[in-house]
Write a protein that holds these residues in place. Structure first.
Motif, PDB file in Angstrom:
ATOM      1  N   LYS A 119      29.750 -10.442  -7.794  1.00  0.00           N
ATOM      2  CA  LYS A 119      29.556 -12.123  -7.640  1.00  0.00           C
ATOM      3  C   LYS A 119      30.431 -12.770  -8.051  1.00  0.00           C
ATOM      4  N   LEU A 120      30.784 -13.951  -7.520  1.00  0.00           N
ATOM      5  CA  LEU A 120      31.845 -14.820  -7.641  1.00  0.00           C
ATOM      6  C   LEU A 120      31.282 -16.101  -7.764  1.00  0.00           C
ATOM      7  N   THR A 121      31.825 -16.743  -9.033  1.00  0.00           N
ATOM      8  CA  THR A 121      31.447 -18.253  -8.971  1.00  0.00           C
ATOM      9  C   THR A 121      32.661 -18.903  -8.999  1.00  0.00           C
ATOM     10  N   VAL A 122      32.742 -19.940  -8.043  1.00  0.00           N
ATOM     11  CA  VAL A 122      33.950 -20.613  -7.612  1.00  0.00           C
ATOM     12  C   VAL A 122      33.761 -22.127  -7.586  1.00  0.00           C
ATOM     13  N   GLN A 123      34.779 -22.907  -7.750  1.00  0.00           N
ATOM     14  CA  GLN A 123      34.925 -24.273  -7.319  1.00  0.00           C
ATOM     15  C   GLN A 123      35.892 -24.360  -6.398  1.00  0.00           C
ATOM     16  N   TYR A 124      35.572 -25.087  -5.220  1.00  0.00           N
ATOM     17  CA  TYR A 124      36.736 -25.152  -4.004  1.00  0.00           C
ATOM     18  C   TYR A 124      36.654 -26.737  -3.410  1.00  0.00           C
ATOM     19  N   VAL A 125      37.702 -26.586  -2.658  1.00  0.00           N
ATOM     20  CA  VAL A 125      37.860 -27.841  -1.942  1.00  0.00           C
ATOM     21  C   VAL A 125      38.372 -27.263  -0.562  1.00  0.00           C
ATOM     22  N   LEU A 126      37.851 -27.881   0.443  1.00  0.00           N
ATOM     23  CA  LEU A 126      38.284 -27.728   1.745  1.00  0.00           C
ATOM     24  C   LEU A 126      38.778 -28.749   2.671  1.00  0.00           C
ATOM     25  N   ALA A 127      39.949 -28.604   3.225  1.00  0.00           N
ATOM     26  CA  ALA A 127      40.425 -29.767   4.217  1.00  0.00           C
ATOM     27  C   ALA A 127      40.709 -28.904   5.412  1.00  0.00           C
ATOM     28  N   THR A 128      40.897 -29.603   6.517  1.00  0.00           N
ATOM     29  CA  THR A 128      41.206 -29.143   7.707  1.00  0.00           C
ATOM     30  C   THR A 128      42.250 -29.723   8.431  1.00  0.00           C
ATOM     31  N   TYR A 129      42.807 -29.022   9.595  1.00  0.00           N
ATOM     32  CA  TYR A 129      43.764 -29.443  10.057  1.00  0.00           C
ATOM     33  C   TYR A 129      43.493 -30.563  11.087  1.00  0.00           C
ATOM     34  N   SER A 130      42.145 -30.460  11.632  1.00  0.00           N
ATOM     35  CA  SER A 130      41.856 -31.448  12.647  1.00  0.00           C
ATOM     36  C   SER A 130      41.690 -32.618  12.103  1.00  0.00           C
ATOM     37  N   ARG A 132      42.964 -33.289   8.872  1.00  0.00           N
ATOM     38  CA  ARG A 132      44.147 -33.635   7.907  1.00  0.00           C
ATOM     39  C   ARG A 132      43.733 -34.304   6.477  1.00  0.00           C
ATOM     40  N   LYS A 133      42.563 -33.973   6.352  1.00  0.00           N
ATOM     41  CA  LYS A 133      42.281 -34.539   5.015  1.00  0.00           C
ATOM     42  C   LYS A 133      41.061 -33.576   4.298  1.00  0.00           C
ATOM     43  N   VAL A 134      40.543 -33.964   3.202  1.00  0.00           N
ATOM     44  CA  VAL A 134      39.615 -33.323   2.347  1.00  0.00           C
ATOM     45  C   VAL A 134      38.164 -33.714   2.988  1.00  0.00           C
ATOM     46  N   ILE A 135      37.422 -32.599   3.462  1.00  0.00           N
ATOM     47  CA  ILE A 135      36.078 -32.921   3.946  1.00  0.00           C
ATOM     48  C   ILE A 135      34.985 -32.348   3.192  1.00  0.00           C
ATOM     49  N   GLN A 136      35.173 -31.240   2.339  1.00  0.00           N
ATOM     50  CA  GLN A 136      34.144 -30.785   1.144  1.00  0.00           C
ATOM     51  C   GLN A 136      34.760 -30.346  -0.057  1.00  0.00           C
ATOM     52  N   SER A 137      34.037 -30.564  -1.051  1.00  0.00           N
ATOM     53  CA  SER A 137      34.373 -30.204  -2.514  1.00  0.00           C
ATOM     54  C   SER A 137      33.313 -29.959  -3.055  1.00  0.00           C
ATOM     55  N   SER A 138      33.145 -28.689  -3.994  1.00  0.00           N
ATOM     56  CA  SER A 138      32.178 -28.298  -4.684  1.00  0.00           C
ATOM     57  C   SER A 138      32.215 -29.062  -5.892  1.00  0.00           C
ATOM     58  N   TRP A 139      33.321 -29.669  -6.308  1.00  0.00           N
ATOM     59  CA  TRP A 139      33.412 -30.130  -7.779  1.00  0.00           C
ATOM     60  C   TRP A 139      32.597 -31.780  -7.584  1.00  0.00           C
ATOM     61  N   THR A 140      32.134 -32.130  -6.541  1.00  0.00           N
ATOM     62  CA  THR A 140      31.290 -33.160  -6.561  1.00  0.00           C
ATOM     63  C   THR A 140      29.769 -32.691  -6.721  1.00  0.00           C
ATOM     64  N   ALA A 141      29.540 -31.547  -6.693  1.00  0.00           N
ATOM     65  CA  ALA A 141      28.187 -30.927  -6.807  1.00  0.00           C
ATOM     66  C   ALA A 141      28.009 -29.839  -7.833  1.00  0.00           C
ATOM     67  N   LYS A 142      28.189 -28.726  -7.824  1.00  0.00           N
ATOM     68  CA  LYS A 142      27.988 -27.666  -8.700  1.00  0.00           C
ATOM     69  C   LYS A 142      28.780 -26.372  -8.238  1.00  0.00           C
ATOM     70  N   PRO A 143      29.368 -25.553  -9.039  1.00  0.00           N
ATOM     71  CA  PRO A 143      29.966 -24.293  -8.435  1.00  0.00           C
ATOM     72  C   PRO A 143      29.147 -23.576  -7.702  1.00  0.00           C
ATOM     73  N   PHE A 144      29.955 -22.731  -6.676  1.00  0.00           N
ATOM     74  CA  PHE A 144      29.305 -22.109  -5.687  1.00  0.00           C
ATOM     75  C   PHE A 144      29.584 -20.413  -6.195  1.00  0.00           C
ATOM     76  N   THR A 145      28.132 -19.558  -5.856  1.00  0.00           N
ATOM     77  CA  THR A 145      28.315 -18.350  -6.053  1.00  0.00           C
ATOM     78  C   THR A 145      27.767 -17.500  -4.795  1.00  0.00           C
TER      79      THR A 145
END
Length: 205
Positions: A119-130, A132-145
């Motif tokens: 089991k991994l617990t992470v924080q992440y940020v996601l951006a997309t090429y379509s 060209r900007k960040v569309i998701q971030s667990s930093w604004t909510a809580k870590p993901f397991t």
């Protein structure tokens, strides 16, 4: 008297002959029937799968799919390393999206390496090429397991986070085949989109 004895003897011989014939005929019938029955019986066979052969079942849990490990190359234009434990800055590289998956450790952790089944617990940020900007971030909510290698996340995560160490920050650039393919799972992720993740590994258990 002699004639009668001869007649009786002749009769006994005939009786013996008839009995012999009946016995022979019976034996022939029994043997023929046995051969006929044997010829119609269905032989029992044992089938052994050769090494490497695969079988398909209707139960998904019983089937096994073996695929070659994903080959990653270093990120050509990595995002800034930043500071572990603080939300990173993600920069989508200029130009066309890469067709080969890319991976770079922006910060190398010194803790336990991640393995399949853990089991991994992470924080992440996601951006997309379509976008060209960040569309998701667990930093604004809580870590993901999640459980690594259990199919709970996209293939790019299941493959790209193996060996990452706790305390580390890793950037993944994933083509559609390791992401959402031709499906758009939500706003900001187009069909056949290429994904840019920056992931901090907080815990392995």
């Amino acid at each position: 008297m002699k004639i009668e004895a001869q007649q009786r003897a002749a009769k006994r011989r005939k009786t013996i002959q008839r009995t012999s014939i009946v016995v022979v005929v019976a034996i022939v019938i029994i043997v023929s029937a046995a051969l006929l029955f044997r010829g119609k019986s269905t032989p029992t066979t044992t089938t052994t799968l050769a090494a490497g052969a695969t079988t398909t079942t209707t139960t998904a849990a019983a089937s096994t799919t073996t695929t070659a490990p994903v080959h990653f190359v270093p990120v050509a234009s990595p995002s800034p390393a930043g500071t572990f434990g603080k939300a990173p800055t993600v920069i989508v590289p200029a130009g066309n999206p890469p067709t080969t998956p890319e991976l770079s450790d922006l910060i190398v952790g010194n803790g336990q390496p991640a393995k399949i089944g853990q089991k991994l617990t992470v924080q992440y940020v996601l951006a997309t090429y379509s976008t060209r900007k960040v569309i998701q971030s667990s930093w604004t909510a809580k870590p993901f397991t999640f459980t690594l290698g259990a199919g709970q996340v996209i293939t790019g995560w299941d493959e790209g986070l193996i060996g990452m160490r706790v305390g580390g920050r890793r950037e993944l650039i994933l083509p559609p085949s390791l992401g959402y393919h031709a499906t758009s799972p939500g706003a900001g992720i187009a069909a056949n989109d290429t994904l840019v993740f920056v992931i901090d590994l907080l815990k392995v258990s």
